[in-house]
Design a protein around this motif. Structure first.
Motif, PDB file in Angstrom:
ATOM      1  N   PRO A  98     100.955  76.135  12.498  1.00  0.00           N
ATOM      2  CA  PRO A  98      99.661  75.864  11.862  1.00  0.00           C
ATOM      3  C   PRO A  98      99.338  74.383  11.791  1.00  0.00           C
ATOM      4  CG  PRO A  98     100.889  77.507  10.612  1.00  0.00           C
ATOM      5  CD  PRO A  98     101.835  76.933  11.626  1.00  0.00           C
ATOM      6  N   LEU A  99     100.332  73.543  11.519  1.00  0.00           N
ATOM      7  CA  LEU A  99     100.117  72.110  11.433  1.00  0.00           C
ATOM      8  C   LEU A  99      99.696  71.552  12.788  1.00  0.00           C
ATOM      9  CD1 LEU A  99     100.480  69.625   9.487  1.00  0.00           C
ATOM     10  CD2 LEU A  99     102.725  69.363  10.539  1.00  0.00           C
ATOM     11  N   ILE A 100     100.406  71.950  13.832  1.00  0.00           N
ATOM     12  CA  ILE A 100     100.083  71.469  15.170  1.00  0.00           C
ATOM     13  C   ILE A 100      98.709  71.963  15.597  1.00  0.00           C
ATOM     14  CG2 ILE A 100     100.780  71.577  17.591  1.00  0.00           C
ATOM     15  CD1 ILE A 100     103.701  71.767  16.561  1.00  0.00           C
ATOM     16  N   ALA A 101      98.409  73.225  15.286  1.00  0.00           N
ATOM     17  CA  ALA A 101      97.099  73.773  15.644  1.00  0.00           C
ATOM     18  C   ALA A 101      95.977  73.019  14.930  1.00  0.00           C
ATOM     19  CB  ALA A 101      97.049  75.254  15.289  1.00  0.00           C
ATOM     20  N   GLN A 102      96.189  72.651  13.687  1.00  0.00           N
ATOM     21  CA  GLN A 102      95.172  71.905  12.946  1.00  0.00           C
ATOM     22  C   GLN A 102      94.962  70.528  13.571  1.00  0.00           C
ATOM     23  OE1 GLN A 102      96.046  71.429   8.792  1.00  0.00           O
ATOM     24  NE2 GLN A 102      94.143  70.334   8.344  1.00  0.00           N
ATOM     25  N   ALA A 103      96.056  69.842  13.907  1.00  0.00           N
ATOM     26  CA  ALA A 103      95.938  68.530  14.555  1.00  0.00           C
ATOM     27  C   ALA A 103      95.246  68.650  15.905  1.00  0.00           C
ATOM     28  CB  ALA A 103      97.328  67.916  14.717  1.00  0.00           C
ATOM     29  N   GLN A 104      95.551  69.691  16.628  1.00  0.00           N
ATOM     30  CA  GLN A 104      94.928  69.941  17.929  1.00  0.00           C
ATOM     31  C   GLN A 104      93.412  70.084  17.775  1.00  0.00           C
ATOM     32  OE1 GLN A 104      96.813  73.225  19.908  1.00  0.00           O
ATOM     33  NE2 GLN A 104      95.090  73.598  21.272  1.00  0.00           N
TER      34      GLN A 104
ATOM     35  N   THR B 122      93.344  70.638  26.212  1.00  0.00           N
ATOM     36  CA  THR B 122      93.425  69.217  26.549  1.00  0.00           C
ATOM     37  C   THR B 122      93.998  68.434  25.378  1.00  0.00           C
ATOM     38  OG1 THR B 122      91.473  69.412  27.976  1.00  0.00           O
ATOM     39  CG2 THR B 122      92.104  67.193  27.283  1.00  0.00           C
ATOM     40  N   ALA B 123      93.551  68.761  24.163  1.00  0.00           N
ATOM     41  CA  ALA B 123      94.051  68.087  22.969  1.00  0.00           C
ATOM     42  C   ALA B 123      95.552  68.311  22.818  1.00  0.00           C
ATOM     43  CB  ALA B 123      93.304  68.584  21.734  1.00  0.00           C
ATOM     44  N   PHE B 124      96.002  69.543  23.046  1.00  0.00           N
ATOM     45  CA  PHE B 124      97.425  69.830  22.920  1.00  0.00           C
ATOM     46  C   PHE B 124      98.232  69.067  23.963  1.00  0.00           C
ATOM     47  CE2 PHE B 124     101.226  72.272  24.024  1.00  0.00           C
ATOM     48  CZ  PHE B 124     101.841  72.329  22.779  1.00  0.00           C
ATOM     49  N   THR B 125      97.708  68.998  25.186  1.00  0.00           N
ATOM     50  CA  THR B 125      98.406  68.268  26.249  1.00  0.00           C
ATOM     51  C   THR B 125      98.566  66.794  25.887  1.00  0.00           C
ATOM     52  OG1 THR B 125      97.560  69.782  27.942  1.00  0.00           O
ATOM     53  CG2 THR B 125      98.326  67.629  28.691  1.00  0.00           C
ATOM     54  N   LEU B 126      97.519  66.193  25.316  1.00  0.00           N
ATOM     55  CA  LEU B 126      97.599  64.793  24.913  1.00  0.00           C
ATOM     56  C   LEU B 126      98.623  64.592  23.795  1.00  0.00           C
ATOM     57  CD1 LEU B 126      93.823  63.805  24.941  1.00  0.00           C
ATOM     58  CD2 LEU B 126      95.546  63.396  26.704  1.00  0.00           C
ATOM     59  N   LEU B 127      98.618  65.496  22.803  1.00  0.00           N
ATOM     60  CA  LEU B 127      99.616  65.431  21.738  1.00  0.00           C
ATOM     61  C   LEU B 127     101.027  65.483  22.303  1.00  0.00           C
ATOM     62  CD1 LEU B 127      98.043  67.788  19.051  1.00  0.00           C
ATOM     63  CD2 LEU B 127      98.776  65.438  18.620  1.00  0.00           C
ATOM     64  N   LYS B 128     101.238  66.401  23.222  1.00  0.00           N
ATOM     65  CA  LYS B 128     102.566  66.593  23.799  1.00  0.00           C
ATOM     66  C   LYS B 128     103.012  65.365  24.588  1.00  0.00           C
ATOM     67  CE  LYS B 128     105.197  69.969  26.503  1.00  0.00           C
ATOM     68  NZ  LYS B 128     105.105  71.241  27.275  1.00  0.00           N
ATOM     69  N   ARG B 129     102.086  64.767  25.350  1.00  0.00           N
ATOM     70  CA  ARG B 129     102.448  63.602  26.168  1.00  0.00           C
ATOM     71  C   ARG B 129     102.812  62.404  25.297  1.00  0.00           C
ATOM     72  NH1 ARG B 129      97.731  64.099  30.826  1.00  0.00           N
ATOM     73  NH2 ARG B 129      98.716  65.785  32.029  1.00  0.00           N
ATOM     74  N   SER B 130     102.021  62.152  24.257  1.00  0.00           N
ATOM     75  CA  SER B 130     102.339  61.035  23.373  1.00  0.00           C
ATOM     76  C   SER B 130     103.640  61.289  22.619  1.00  0.00           C
ATOM     77  CB  SER B 130     101.184  60.808  22.387  1.00  0.00           C
ATOM     78  OG  SER B 130     100.039  60.363  23.066  1.00  0.00           O
TER      79      SER B 130
ATOM     80  N   ALA C 276     101.288  63.115  11.094  1.00  0.00           N
ATOM     81  CA  ALA C 276     100.793  61.748  10.950  1.00  0.00           C
ATOM     82  C   ALA C 276      99.320  61.665  11.302  1.00  0.00           C
ATOM     83  CB  ALA C 276     101.610  60.812  11.840  1.00  0.00           C
ATOM     84  N   LEU C 277      98.895  62.370  12.338  1.00  0.00           N
ATOM     85  CA  LEU C 277      97.485  62.365  12.727  1.00  0.00           C
ATOM     86  C   LEU C 277      96.599  62.881  11.595  1.00  0.00           C
ATOM     87  CD1 LEU C 277      95.941  63.379  16.096  1.00  0.00           C
ATOM     88  CD2 LEU C 277      95.066  64.431  14.025  1.00  0.00           C
ATOM     89  N   LEU C 278      97.045  63.922  10.927  1.00  0.00           N
ATOM     90  CA  LEU C 278      96.260  64.500   9.835  1.00  0.00           C
ATOM     91  C   LEU C 278      96.295  63.634   8.591  1.00  0.00           C
ATOM     92  CD1 LEU C 278      97.357  68.224  10.242  1.00  0.00           C
ATOM     93  CD2 LEU C 278      95.193  67.206  10.955  1.00  0.00           C
ATOM     94  N   ARG C 279      97.355  62.854   8.417  1.00  0.00           N
ATOM     95  CA  ARG C 279      97.526  62.061   7.208  1.00  0.00           C
ATOM     96  C   ARG C 279      96.779  60.731   7.275  1.00  0.00           C
ATOM     97  NH1 ARG C 279     102.466  61.830   7.650  1.00  0.00           N
ATOM     98  NH2 ARG C 279     102.838  59.694   8.319  1.00  0.00           N
TER      99      ARG C 279
ATOM    100  N   LEU D 104     100.756  57.322  17.672  1.00  0.00           N
ATOM    101  CA  LEU D 104      99.345  57.582  17.356  1.00  0.00           C
ATOM    102  C   LEU D 104      98.426  56.652  18.149  1.00  0.00           C
ATOM    103  CD1 LEU D 104      99.308  58.124  13.477  1.00  0.00           C
ATOM    104  CD2 LEU D 104      98.964  59.847  15.262  1.00  0.00           C
ATOM    105  N   GLU D 105      98.814  55.402  18.284  1.00  0.00           N
ATOM    106  CA  GLU D 105      98.014  54.450  19.065  1.00  0.00           C
ATOM    107  C   GLU D 105      97.920  54.911  20.514  1.00  0.00           C
ATOM    108  OE1 GLU D 105      95.540  52.194  18.541  1.00  0.00           O
ATOM    109  OE2 GLU D 105      96.921  50.941  17.375  1.00  0.00           O
ATOM    110  N   ASP D 106      99.038  55.356  21.042  1.00  0.00           N
ATOM    111  CA  ASP D 106      99.066  55.871  22.405  1.00  0.00           C
ATOM    112  C   ASP D 106      98.176  57.112  22.529  1.00  0.00           C
ATOM    113  OD1 ASP D 106     100.377  56.058  25.154  1.00  0.00           O
ATOM    114  OD2 ASP D 106     100.955  57.993  24.292  1.00  0.00           O
ATOM    115  N   LEU D 107      98.234  57.974  21.544  1.00  0.00           N
ATOM    116  CA  LEU D 107      97.405  59.177  21.549  1.00  0.00           C
ATOM    117  C   LEU D 107      95.919  58.815  21.528  1.00  0.00           C
ATOM    118  CD1 LEU D 107      97.178  62.277  21.331  1.00  0.00           C
ATOM    119  CD2 LEU D 107      97.385  62.017  18.849  1.00  0.00           C
ATOM    120  N   HIS D 108      95.555  57.819  20.744  1.00  0.00           N
ATOM    121  CA  HIS D 108      94.172  57.365  20.660  1.00  0.00           C
ATOM    122  C   HIS D 108      93.684  56.873  22.018  1.00  0.00           C
ATOM    123  CE1 HIS D 108      90.563  55.576  19.033  1.00  0.00           C
ATOM    124  NE2 HIS D 108      90.961  54.341  19.333  1.00  0.00           N
TER     125      HIS D 108
END
Length: 438
Positions: free
Chosen positions: A175-181, A195-203, A217-220, A406-410
């Motif tokens: 649920p946490l990962i799905a919310q961040a996605q 696409t969002a999940f792929t970016l999360l996974k790569r970072s 961390a993204l949600l916080r 997070l910076e990389d994800l951005h």
């Protein structure tokens, strides 16, 4: 039919209720002396301290040798927490010489129970009547396939049980990962949630930060300023604190999993124990990160701990070490006490890890099979130094490496949004949006 409440008092003599009831009822027609007691829960069995388990244990304490029948005909769901409570209840009754019988389970509930009940402590029957007959020694056709199957079948069931534990661990993070996605997809207007999940996974992989940690961390964190190429433009990257208990690594390059594993191993070495666990703080409490020498039930039960019922939660709340006698310490709930005692632990030493901000970032606990075990002054000093060093590094990791991720994800998300945006004149963007730069 006579009823008793959960504390054992008698009331409503001569009354039979048709509605489901979680209080024990003596069953007419069972063996003489009221040797079978019936409980009728409804809805869901969704926690280990469900009233039906408390009622069953009451029978085991007060009616020695009496059988307990749980009518599951109106139970539509049983969760992992409920299964855990059921298994502990069965063990408690078995020790008191009282069998636990399940009757009338719906197909989905019955299939789940057959997967987890492999040791014969709990017996299953198609109807309450057949369970009652079994108590009188005349039952036939009881469902014992999970108990009496051949060795291949039992091995397969055990394998499925282990897979179920692993799956539940993944579902706790889902649920946490799905919310961040979803937040990432909406914030950067990405083409799809995948696409969002792929970016999360790569970072996550690039910076060796767990996907769940990155999602949390993204949600916080406060969202980046719209249009900014950096999420944290004014951030200063601090130097990693020293790790004297890992002399052969560079503190700024070591993985968090390596650090927490060594912290726990070192703590167990100091105390002379082979049982321990380490939990890290998150917004909802303490989350299991590392463990050694503990059984699957312990790991599953204490995978996440909030306020109360454990020594580690108390150590985190007080920000100081806590020593607990497992058998007598009131901090433990009855369920938590049973789970810990089953591992062979009789004393727990829980040491909080605190960062430079004085915030508790986690707790490690060492379990000892000797009751009222105490530490020497030298052992205490080593453990406190270990906790301080670990706390400083873990807080640095959270404020540095996780923010790097997070910076990389951005950056990745901005690039993905730019690459997929339609090539047309910009008409501006809604407040808070992250438009493409095309």
């Amino acid at each position: 039919m006579r009823e008793i409440d959960a504390t054992g008092g008698n009331d409503d003599r001569g009354v039979r209720r048709n509605a489901p009831d979680e209080r024990p009822h003596p069953v007419p027609g069972s063996a003489s002396g009221g040797a079978a007691w019936l409980l009728r829960p409804e809805g869901g069995l969704d926690r280990p301290d469900h009233p039906v388990f408390m009622g069953a244990r009451q029978v085991g304490r007060e009616r020695l040798g009496a059988a307990v029948i749980v009518d599951l005909s109106r139970v539509r769901e049983i969760t992992a927490e409920g299964v855990r409570g059921l298994l502990r209840c069965a063990r408690s009754l078995s020790e008191a010489g009282a069998p636990l019988l399940l009757a009338g389970a719906a197909d989905e509930v019955a299939r789940l129970l057959r997967t987890v009940l492999v040791d014969g402590t709990i017996r299953m029957y198609a109807t309450v009547e057949s369970a009652v007959a079994a108590c009188g020694g005349t039952a036939a056709g009881a469902d014992t396939s999970a108990r009496d199957g051949d060795r291949t079948a039992v091995s397969e069931v055990i394998r499925l049980r282990r897979e179920t534990v692993d799956l539940r661990a993944k579902l706790r993070s889902h649920p946490l990962i799905a919310q961040a996605q979803g937040v990432l997809w909406e914030r950067y207007r990405l083409p799809t949630e995948q696409t969002a999940f792929t970016l999360l996974k790569r970072s996550s992989q690039t910076h060796n930060v767990k996907l769940r940690t990155l999602a949390a961390a993204l949600l916080r964190m406060e969202r980046p300023a719209p249009g900014s190429p950096l999420w944290f433009p004014e951030r200063t990257r601090g130097e990693a604190p020293a790790l004297p208990f890992l002399p052969d690594v560079r503190p700024g390059e070591v993985h968090r999993s390596t650090v927490v594993k060594r912290v726990l191993n070192r703590a167990m070495e100091v105390v002379g124990s082979d049982m321990g666990d380490l939990q890290l703080a998150d917004p909802a409490g303490l989350r299991m990160e590392q463990h050694h020498g503990l059984d699957r039930e312990f790991i599953d039960f204490f995978s996440h701990v909030d306020e109360g019922e454990t020594a580690c939660a108390l150590a985190a709340a007080r920000a100081r070490p806590v020593v607990s006698d497992i058998s007598t310490d009131r901090v433990f709930s009855d369920t938590a006490r049973e789970v810990i005692l089953a591992t062979g632990s009789r004393t727990a030493h829980s040491i909080p890890m605190t960062g430079a901000s004085r915030e508790v970032v986690g707790v490690f606990s060492v379990h000892v099979p000797k009751a009222r075990h105490s530490l020497t002054d030298a052992e205490t000093a080593i453990l406190l130094d270990l906790a301080t060093r670990a706390g400083l590094w873990l807080e640095w990791h959270e404020s540095t490496v996780v923010l790097d991720a997070l910076e990389d994800l951005h950056r990745r998300a901005l690039a993905a949004a730019r690459d997929t945006a339609p090539r047309r004149p910009s008409l501006g963007s809604p407040p808070g949006g992250y438009p493409s730069e095309s």
